[in-house]
Write an enzyme that holds these catalytic residues in place. Structure first.
Site, mmCIF file in Angstrom:
data_model
loop_
_atom_site.group_PDB
_atom_site.id
_atom_site.type_symbol
_atom_site.label_atom_id
_atom_site.label_comp_id
_atom_site.label_asym_id
_atom_site.label_seq_id
_atom_site.Cartn_x
_atom_site.Cartn_y
_atom_site.Cartn_z
ATOM 1 C CG HIS A 75 -1.943 -1.072 1.230
ATOM 2 N ND1 HIS A 75 -2.789 -1.320 0.172
ATOM 3 C CD2 HIS A 75 -2.253 -2.012 2.172
ATOM 4 C CE1 HIS A 75 -3.573 -2.360 0.462
ATOM 5 N NE2 HIS A 75 -3.257 -2.795 1.660
ATOM 6 C CG HIS A 90 -6.414 -5.272 1.757
ATOM 7 N ND1 HIS A 90 -5.843 -6.118 2.678
ATOM 8 C CD2 HIS A 90 -7.556 -4.812 2.314
ATOM 9 C CE1 HIS A 90 -6.601 -6.165 3.769
ATOM 10 N NE2 HIS A 90 -7.658 -5.386 3.573
ATOM 11 C CG ASP A 149 -4.661 -9.966 3.435
ATOM 12 O OD1 ASP A 149 -4.403 -10.440 2.310
ATOM 13 O OD2 ASP A 149 -4.413 -8.780 3.744
HETATM 14 ZN ZN LIG Z 1 -3.962 -7.104 2.715
#
Ligand SMILES: [Zn+2]
Length: 342
Positions: free
Chosen positions: A158, A195, A282
């Protein structure tokens, strides 16, 4: 498989995380790495210490202002009256043209996109060590290993060139990809974290030498919200060199693996000579963040497909939070990858 690990990650133990406005301890805890390490060791993988590279690999991706910020902000912040133990921003330049400020609170808002990347006294040391873990694994592959796994913590995908976010400070995946560019004209990055790998996308968005792809939960309903949509395909020279494959929340193995197949087809078309996998775990059905419902068998199958490309590959640990399956899923992935090589 060779595994690279440093215990310096433990100096970063973030205490600040907001869920629906409620402050709690971050899910990005040191125990993640100790559990992953124990599982990998238990499965017989050999553990190596990282080499020392200093800031050069990080500086190949991140801006000087940002690196200076990460190195100095915790120390300077602690000298402010009534300062919190961790650097947390309370103001952001948002989406409008803006000028870089001098005040610490302003710099924090410039370089920290959200409240999920608090900076404590040990954050820089841990983030730098994490970047060296990634670089060492990339160097192993440059030296002839077919694959290596970097047990990076804190994670990195990120983080943009000048901005932390979502538990990430230095973009280990981007750093590894850039390091591979020394010998490889075209490098592909496949992000399987639940994500979207928004920092990695942002870093390479205008480039055609690094193909970025991400399979993740639909960002219109899930972090990082503002990036990760299918229409984001790159810009300028990079047009067509970013592929996002968002999936409905709660998707199980079958659509996840089908998206993997689409990414692999795009990789074959791009014809890179090296690959970086941003290995978030995740997407697991057991992960506390509950974005997708991938099983251990799903991780094993995805790894086997990726290994079947036959490319020199650096695996970079990204997300994956505390659950009984965290270590098992890593072992499933590494075992599946090795099986796919045969
Ligand atoms: Zn993640």
């Amino acid at each position: 498989m060779k595994i690279v690990y440093s215990d310096k990650h433990a100096s970063h133990d973030p205490q600040t995380f907001f869920v629906r406005g409620v402050k709690q301890r971050s899910t990005e805890q040191p125990e993640r790495a100790t559990r992953l390490l124990a599982a990998a060791k238990g499965a017989g993988h050999e553990v190596h210490a990282p080499k020392s590279y200093g800031i050069q690999p990080a500086a190949s991706i991140h801006t000087p202002d940002y690196i200076d910020f990460l190195q100095t902000i915790a120390r300077d912040w602690a000298k402010l009256p009534n300062a919190s133990a961790e650097v947390v921003p309370n103001v952001h330049p948002a989406r409008y043209p803006a000028t870089y400020p001098k005040a610490l609170a302003g710099r924090a808002g410039w370089h920290q996109v959200d409240l999920a990347c608090p900076i404590g006294p040990g954050t820089w040391e841990a983030a730098l060590a994490s970047s060296e873990v990634a670089t060492t694994a990339a160097d192993m592959v440059l030296a002839g290993e077919r694959q290596a796994y970097a047990l990076c913590r804190p994670p990195g995908h990120h983080a943009y060139a000048d901005m932390a976010g979502g538990f990430c400070f230095l973009n280990n995946t981007a750093i590894a990809a850039q390091h591979l560019r020394q010998q490889h004209a075209r490098v592909a990055v496949l992000d399987v974290d639940v994500h979207h790998g928004n920092g990695t996308q942002g870093i390479f968005f205008e480039r055609d030498d690094v193909l970025t792809m991400s399979i993740h939960a639909d960002p219109s309903l899930y972090y990082p919200y503002f990036w990760g949509h299918a229409h984001e395909t790159g810009t300028g020279k990079g047009q067509g060199f970013n592929l996002n494959l968002p999936l409905p929340l709660g998707s199980p193995d079958a659509p996840w693996l089908e998206a993997g197949g689409k990414a692999l087809a795009r990789i074959r078309e791009f014809a890179p000579t090296a690959l970086v996998v941003a290995l978030g775990l995740d997407a697991s059905e057991s992960d506390p963040l509950q974005g997708l419902k991938v099983t251990g068998a799903g991780f094993h199958a995805m790894a086997g497909k990726i290994a079947g490309l036959g490319l020199p590959t650096v695996l970079i640990q990204e997300g994956g939070y505390l659950s009984d399956d965290l270590g098992r899923n890593l072992v499933q992935f590494l075992t599946g990858f090795e099986a796919g090589r045969r």
